[in-house]
Design a protein around this motif. Structure first.
Motif, PDB file in Angstrom:
ATOM      1  N   VAL A 158       0.847  -1.185   0.000  1.00  0.00           N
ATOM      2  CA  VAL A 158       0.000   0.000   0.000  1.00  0.00           C
ATOM      3  C   VAL A 158       0.886   1.239   0.000  1.00  0.00           C
ATOM      4  CG1 VAL A 158      -1.798   1.287   1.194  1.00  0.00           C
ATOM      5  CG2 VAL A 158      -1.824  -1.204   1.244  1.00  0.00           C
ATOM      6  N   GLN A 159       0.650   2.123  -0.945  1.00  0.00           N
ATOM      7  CA  GLN A 159       1.379   3.389  -1.042  1.00  0.00           C
ATOM      8  C   GLN A 159       0.465   4.421  -1.717  1.00  0.00           C
ATOM      9  OE1 GLN A 159       4.833   3.452  -3.678  1.00  0.00           O
ATOM     10  NE2 GLN A 159       5.817   5.065  -2.482  1.00  0.00           N
ATOM     11  N   PRO A 160       0.237   5.561  -1.119  1.00  0.00           N
ATOM     12  CA  PRO A 160       0.817   6.031   0.139  1.00  0.00           C
ATOM     13  C   PRO A 160      -0.015   5.593   1.343  1.00  0.00           C
ATOM     14  CG  PRO A 160      -0.469   7.771  -0.864  1.00  0.00           C
ATOM     15  CD  PRO A 160      -0.529   6.605  -1.806  1.00  0.00           C
ATOM     16  N   GLU A 161       0.647   5.406   2.469  1.00  0.00           N
ATOM     17  CA  GLU A 161      -0.020   5.130   3.739  1.00  0.00           C
ATOM     18  C   GLU A 161       0.928   5.508   4.863  1.00  0.00           C
ATOM     19  OE1 GLU A 161      -2.687   1.784   4.301  1.00  0.00           O
ATOM     20  OE2 GLU A 161      -1.431   1.116   5.978  1.00  0.00           O
ATOM     21  N   ALA A 162       0.358   6.120   5.909  1.00  0.00           N
ATOM     22  CA  ALA A 162       1.163   6.448   7.084  1.00  0.00           C
ATOM     23  C   ALA A 162       1.706   5.167   7.694  1.00  0.00           C
ATOM     24  CB  ALA A 162       0.330   7.214   8.098  1.00  0.00           C
ATOM     25  N   GLN A 163       2.984   5.176   8.029  1.00  0.00           N
ATOM     26  CA  GLN A 163       3.623   3.962   8.545  1.00  0.00           C
ATOM     27  C   GLN A 163       3.420   3.806  10.044  1.00  0.00           C
ATOM     28  OE1 GLN A 163       7.686   4.525   7.171  1.00  0.00           O
ATOM     29  NE2 GLN A 163       7.291   3.351   5.312  1.00  0.00           N
ATOM     30  N   ALA A 164       3.868   4.780  10.802  1.00  0.00           N
ATOM     31  CA  ALA A 164       3.833   4.683  12.267  1.00  0.00           C
ATOM     32  C   ALA A 164       2.464   5.089  12.787  1.00  0.00           C
ATOM     33  CB  ALA A 164       4.925   5.552  12.880  1.00  0.00           C
ATOM     34  N   THR A 165       1.531   4.151  12.738  1.00  0.00           N
ATOM     35  CA  THR A 165       0.178   4.432  13.186  1.00  0.00           C
ATOM     36  C   THR A 165      -0.439   3.163  13.756  1.00  0.00           C
ATOM     37  OG1 THR A 165      -2.022   5.181  12.483  1.00  0.00           O
ATOM     38  CG2 THR A 165      -0.713   3.986  10.873  1.00  0.00           C
ATOM     39  N   SER A 166      -1.389   3.342  14.658  1.00  0.00           N
ATOM     40  CA  SER A 166      -2.099   2.187  15.220  1.00  0.00           C
ATOM     41  C   SER A 166      -3.414   1.935  14.495  1.00  0.00           C
ATOM     42  CB  SER A 166      -2.368   2.407  16.710  1.00  0.00           C
ATOM     43  OG  SER A 166      -3.144   3.583  16.902  1.00  0.00           O
ATOM     44  N   THR A 167      -3.804   2.845  13.585  1.00  0.00           N
ATOM     45  CA  THR A 167      -5.039   2.677  12.819  1.00  0.00           C
ATOM     46  C   THR A 167      -4.695   2.425  11.355  1.00  0.00           C
ATOM     47  OG1 THR A 167      -5.224   5.050  12.418  1.00  0.00           O
ATOM     48  CG2 THR A 167      -6.305   4.171  14.385  1.00  0.00           C
ATOM     49  N   PHE A 168      -5.468   1.580  10.715  1.00  0.00           N
ATOM     50  CA  PHE A 168      -5.199   1.226   9.320  1.00  0.00           C
ATOM     51  C   PHE A 168      -6.424   0.534   8.750  1.00  0.00           C
ATOM     52  CE2 PHE A 168      -3.595  -1.939  12.260  1.00  0.00           C
ATOM     53  CZ  PHE A 168      -4.290  -3.072  11.864  1.00  0.00           C
ATOM     54  N   ALA A 169      -6.414   0.356   7.430  1.00  0.00           N
ATOM     55  CA  ALA A 169      -7.480  -0.372   6.748  1.00  0.00           C
ATOM     56  C   ALA A 169      -6.834  -1.487   5.935  1.00  0.00           C
ATOM     57  CB  ALA A 169      -8.268   0.561   5.834  1.00  0.00           C
ATOM     58  N   LEU A 170      -7.227  -2.706   6.203  1.00  0.00           N
ATOM     59  CA  LEU A 170      -6.657  -3.842   5.496  1.00  0.00           C
ATOM     60  C   LEU A 170      -7.036  -3.791   4.014  1.00  0.00           C
ATOM     61  CD1 LEU A 170      -5.032  -6.447   6.395  1.00  0.00           C
ATOM     62  CD2 LEU A 170      -7.180  -7.658   6.069  1.00  0.00           C
TER      63      LEU A 170
END
Length: 423
Positions: free
Chosen positions: A252-264
């Motif tokens: 996945v790009q772009p996506e914030a790396q250092a985060t506790s929230t995400f979408a699979l």
């Protein structure tokens, strides 16, 4: 004899270590992994065990796939910068191969980095039906017909032909001594019984090289050199990651790396291409700060991103990862025919929920998902498509009020229930 045994011992040397689990504020473990200066090692990493196995990269020349009796393939050692040429499609030409004719051999072959199987290598690119040979229906053997010449970066040559495959490989080779070909050596390597994908052979020691690969269930990512068609200009050796066939990867790009929230990512984003990670995480220097990889291994899911790239001078490749299965709430159904999870849980403001479904064994009846409030009233239901593999299905629960609910998944005659919190 003592010298040969000592050399074999050195070549078989490996380093194994369990990475100290130091997690950051978001629950990610950082792995400080190194291939060594000049990428001198090939490094295997296990996600669940958090374990590193490091092996010398240049102690072998040809790897022979040995996963099953009739499943074959070969790989050349990219760490040695070897170009593979087809010099003839007739084994009778063996004594007539001349390196002065190199210009007539055509373009060289390399291990295909876009393949979906690690067993397919340079020799499978030849002109025979199976690259280097053809199947004999009477004997059930694959019989060789192609003569290859291996050209090394230092200008040396090896003449090579695979002669036969049936639960093992018979091959012959001859090394160029600068004036003529040395005496032809013929070898046979049985598949063996150790639990690894490949047997390895060295033209330097004229023998099998043992212990160069962990058991195939003991690693997920292999950090190594491999050739790729770089910038659509030329074949070029790069360092990066080749994945185990047992996992799939979504970039996945772009996506914030250092985060506790995400979408699979959706199921179609996951790939079994061996270089799904590859070198796509690094530009000419450093790392991309917006690239994230989601890895599916069985019923477990991991999120991974790279934080440092030391380049050829150090071979350092540092990354962070964590098992996100708990976040997704993945659970096996009682009959083990499928696993499922729901996320986000608690929901976000839009009250949309995603059901992850991994069907291990196709059932005759279709599955369904039902949502109940705490009084036992069914407030939502939907059918799950009947298929094998990994997929996800989105549920719009915006009509429900905030509170606690139960999500019931039924498939193949079994069901599981999970608690869902709607904000």
């Amino acid at each position: 004899m003592k010298t040969k045994l000592l050399l074999a011992s050195i070549l078989a040397f490996s380093v194994q270590q369990t990475v100290l689990a130091q997690t950051d504020a978001n629950g990610y473990t950082q792995v400080d992994l190194s291939m060594g200066s000049g990428y001198q090692n090939r490094v295997f990493f296990s996600l669940p065990a958090n374990n590193i196995v490091s092996q010398p990269a240049n102690s072998w020349d040809v790897a022979f796939f040995r996963n099953s009796a009739m499943n074959f393939g070969t790989r050349i050692n990219d760490a040695k910068d070897i170009s593979v040429y087809q010099a003839s499609n007739n084994l009778a030409d063996w004594d007539n191969i001349n390196i002065a004719n190199e210009s007539t051999w055509g373009d060289p072959f390399y291990n295909p980095d876009q393949a979906t199987s690690i067993q397919e290598g340079a020799f499978e690119q030849g002109s025979a039906p199976y690259g280097w040979g053809q199947y004999n229906g009477a004997t059930h053997h694959v019989e060789g017909s192609i003569i290859f010449v291996l050209k090394y970066a230092n200008g040396t040559y090896v003449k090579f032909a695979l002669l036969d495959y049936f639960g093992g490989y018979t091959f012959k080779y001859s090394k160029w001594n600068g004036t003529t070909w040395d005496a032809t050596q013929t070898k046979t390597l049985a598949n063996g019984t150790d639990d690894a994908y490949f047997n390895y052979f060295s033209f330097t020691t004229n023998d099998k090289v043992a212990n160069l690969e962990p058991a195939k269930t003991s690693w997920d990512l292999m950090f190594t050199k491999y050739y790729t068609f770089y910038n659509n200009i030329m074949m070029y050796p790069l360092s990066g990651v080749i994945q185990n066939p047992s996992i799939t990867v979504a970039k996945v790009q772009p996506e914030a790396q250092a985060t506790s929230t995400f979408a699979l990512p959706g199921s179609t984003a996951f790939s079994n291409k061996i270089t799904s990670i590859g070198h796509s995480w690094k530009p000419v220097s450093g790392v991309y700060s917006d690239v994230v990889y989601y890895i599916k291994k069985g019923s477990d899911y991991y999120r991974l991103y790279f934080v440092s790239n030391g380049g050829q001078s150090t071979g350092n490749m540092y990354f962070k990862y964590k098992n996100i299965s708990g976040t997704l709430g993945v659970t096996d159904l009682a009959n083990k025919k499928a696993s499922f999870g729901i996320y986000p849980n608690p929901t976000t403001a839009d009250k949309n929920v995603t059901v992850l479904f991994d069907v291990k064994e196709k059932a005759n009846n279709k599955g369904n998902v039902e949502v109940y409030d705490l009084t036992g009233k069914k407030v939502y239901s939907a059918e799950l498509t009947n298929q094998t593999g990994f997929y996800k299905q989105d549920l719009n629960l915006s009509h429900l009020t905030s509170g606690n609910y139960l999500v019931k998944i039924t498939f193949g005659g079994s069901s599981e229930t999970k608690k869902l919190i709607i904000k």
